[in-house]
Design a protein around this motif. Structure first.
Motif, mmCIF file in Angstrom:
data_model
loop_
_atom_site.group_PDB
_atom_site.id
_atom_site.type_symbol
_atom_site.label_atom_id
_atom_site.label_comp_id
_atom_site.label_asym_id
_atom_site.label_seq_id
_atom_site.Cartn_x
_atom_site.Cartn_y
_atom_site.Cartn_z
ATOM 1 N N THR A 173 0.515 -0.015 4.305
ATOM 2 C CA THR A 173 0.623 0.965 5.379
ATOM 3 C C THR A 173 1.927 0.776 6.143
ATOM 4 O O THR A 173 2.467 -0.332 6.202
ATOM 5 N N SER A 174 2.389 1.850 6.752
ATOM 6 C CA SER A 174 3.582 1.816 7.577
ATOM 7 C C SER A 174 3.284 1.060 8.859
ATOM 8 O O SER A 174 2.231 1.255 9.462
ATOM 9 N N GLY A 175 4.214 0.222 9.268
ATOM 10 C CA GLY A 175 4.053 -0.495 10.521
ATOM 11 C C GLY A 175 4.309 0.375 11.732
ATOM 12 O O GLY A 175 3.991 -0.008 12.851
ATOM 13 N N ILE A 176 4.860 1.560 11.516
ATOM 14 C CA ILE A 176 5.150 2.463 12.632
ATOM 15 C C ILE A 176 3.991 3.413 12.878
ATOM 16 O O ILE A 176 3.562 3.615 14.000
ATOM 17 N N SER A 177 3.479 4.003 11.794
ATOM 18 C CA SER A 177 2.484 5.060 11.976
ATOM 19 C C SER A 177 1.122 4.743 11.369
ATOM 20 O O SER A 177 0.214 5.534 11.489
ATOM 21 N N THR A 178 0.964 3.632 10.722
ATOM 22 C CA THR A 178 -0.231 3.222 9.979
ATOM 23 C C THR A 178 -0.593 4.191 8.855
ATOM 24 O O THR A 178 -1.696 4.167 8.344
ATOM 25 N N THR A 179 0.337 5.025 8.458
ATOM 26 C CA THR A 179 0.128 5.917 7.325
ATOM 27 C C THR A 179 0.062 5.104 6.038
ATOM 28 O O THR A 179 0.857 4.186 5.842
ATOM 29 N N VAL A 180 -0.883 5.422 5.157
ATOM 30 C CA VAL A 180 -0.992 4.733 3.873
ATOM 31 C C VAL A 180 0.177 5.164 2.986
ATOM 32 O O VAL A 180 0.378 6.346 2.728
ATOM 33 N N LEU A 181 0.951 4.177 2.529
ATOM 34 C CA LEU A 181 2.118 4.440 1.700
ATOM 35 C C LEU A 181 1.828 4.217 0.223
ATOM 36 O O LEU A 181 2.389 4.901 -0.631
ATOM 37 N N LYS A 182 1.004 3.243 -0.072
ATOM 38 C CA LYS A 182 0.609 2.942 -1.445
ATOM 39 C C LYS A 182 -0.852 2.519 -1.418
ATOM 40 O O LYS A 182 -1.314 1.896 -0.472
ATOM 41 N N ASP A 183 -1.577 2.845 -2.474
ATOM 42 C CA ASP A 183 -2.979 2.471 -2.607
ATOM 43 C C ASP A 183 -3.243 2.361 -4.100
ATOM 44 O O ASP A 183 -3.186 3.354 -4.810
ATOM 45 N N PHE A 184 -3.452 1.144 -4.587
ATOM 46 C CA PHE A 184 -3.649 0.960 -6.022
ATOM 47 C C PHE A 184 -4.622 -0.176 -6.289
ATOM 48 O O PHE A 184 -4.986 -0.911 -5.375
ATOM 49 N N ILE A 185 -5.047 -0.290 -7.538
ATOM 50 C CA ILE A 185 -5.993 -1.341 -7.908
ATOM 51 C C ILE A 185 -5.306 -2.390 -8.763
ATOM 52 O O ILE A 185 -4.325 -2.118 -9.447
ATOM 53 N N VAL A 186 -5.853 -3.588 -8.710
ATOM 54 C CA VAL A 186 -5.356 -4.728 -9.485
ATOM 55 C C VAL A 186 -6.427 -5.112 -10.488
ATOM 56 O O VAL A 186 -7.609 -5.156 -10.158
#
Length: 190
Positions: free
Chosen positions: A48-61
């Motif tokens: 997530t962005s440290g400015i807006s908490t918008t999710v930037l990446k979301d993936f599985i391992v």
């Protein structure tokens, strides 16, 4: 539980329908991005962005069937493109370290840090240990096995034996949590 790492450095995020968080020409090394991963029962990593908490990446391992939990390292530039990549270690099952491209999210590399049948997990960190300008991968063993720390060259994924530590006298068995610090400038996470 949730595990968290923080990436500090320039930010050039382009959020949907918005301006970039920071223009690349205006580096702000006080802005952080938050990398969170699921513990046992999960396999997701979210940035997530440290400015807006918008999710930037979301993936599985580990694929959709893996649910053994994930440890993440603070983002570090592994492929030399100036963008922070994400290093993830599986907590249970087949122990592998996976590095994901910070720009595309695609898998860059996989390392099996311990014996092929080792299934007690690994904790990860990153630092430019060999001072070649590329972050190296630091791995600590998990579980109740012999305590080990190994360092792998970020360019080649080969172990750097000079930095391997085994069976610490103070705690010869048990999980090892690792951290790293290096003089390499913090890369940007996009």
């Amino acid at each position: 539980g949730i595990r968290v790492a923080v990436a500090e450095g320039q930010s050039s995020f382009q959020l949907p329908n918005s301006e970039p968080d920071l223009a690349p020409s205006q580096p702000n090394f006080g802005v952080s991005q938050i990398i969170a991963s699921q513990g046992f029962g999960g396999n997701r990593v979210v940035v997530t962005s440290g400015i807006s908490t918008t999710v930037l990446k979301d993936f599985i391992v580990g694929g959709t069937r893996y649910k053994g939990g994930v440890f993440v390292a603070a983002a570090a530039d592994i492929n030399g493109d100036g963008i922070a990549d994400i290093i993830a270690g599986r907590d249970r099952g087949r122990t592998v370290i996976e590095t994901f491209d910070g720009d595309t999210g695609s898998l860059l590399s996989t390392i099996t840090p311990f014996a092929p049948r080792y299934a007690l997990g690994a904790r990860v960190a990153a630092a430019d240990v060999n001072l070649d300008g590329i972050a190296d991968i630091i791995v600590g063993s998990g579980g109740l096995n012999r305590s080990n720390v190994k360092v792998f060259d970020g360019r080649t994924n080969l172990e750097i034996p000079a930095y391997t530590l085994s069976a610490f006298a103070a705690f010869p068995k048990g999980a090892v949590f690792v951290a790293g610090s290096s003089p390499v400038p913090a890369p940007q996470l996009t």
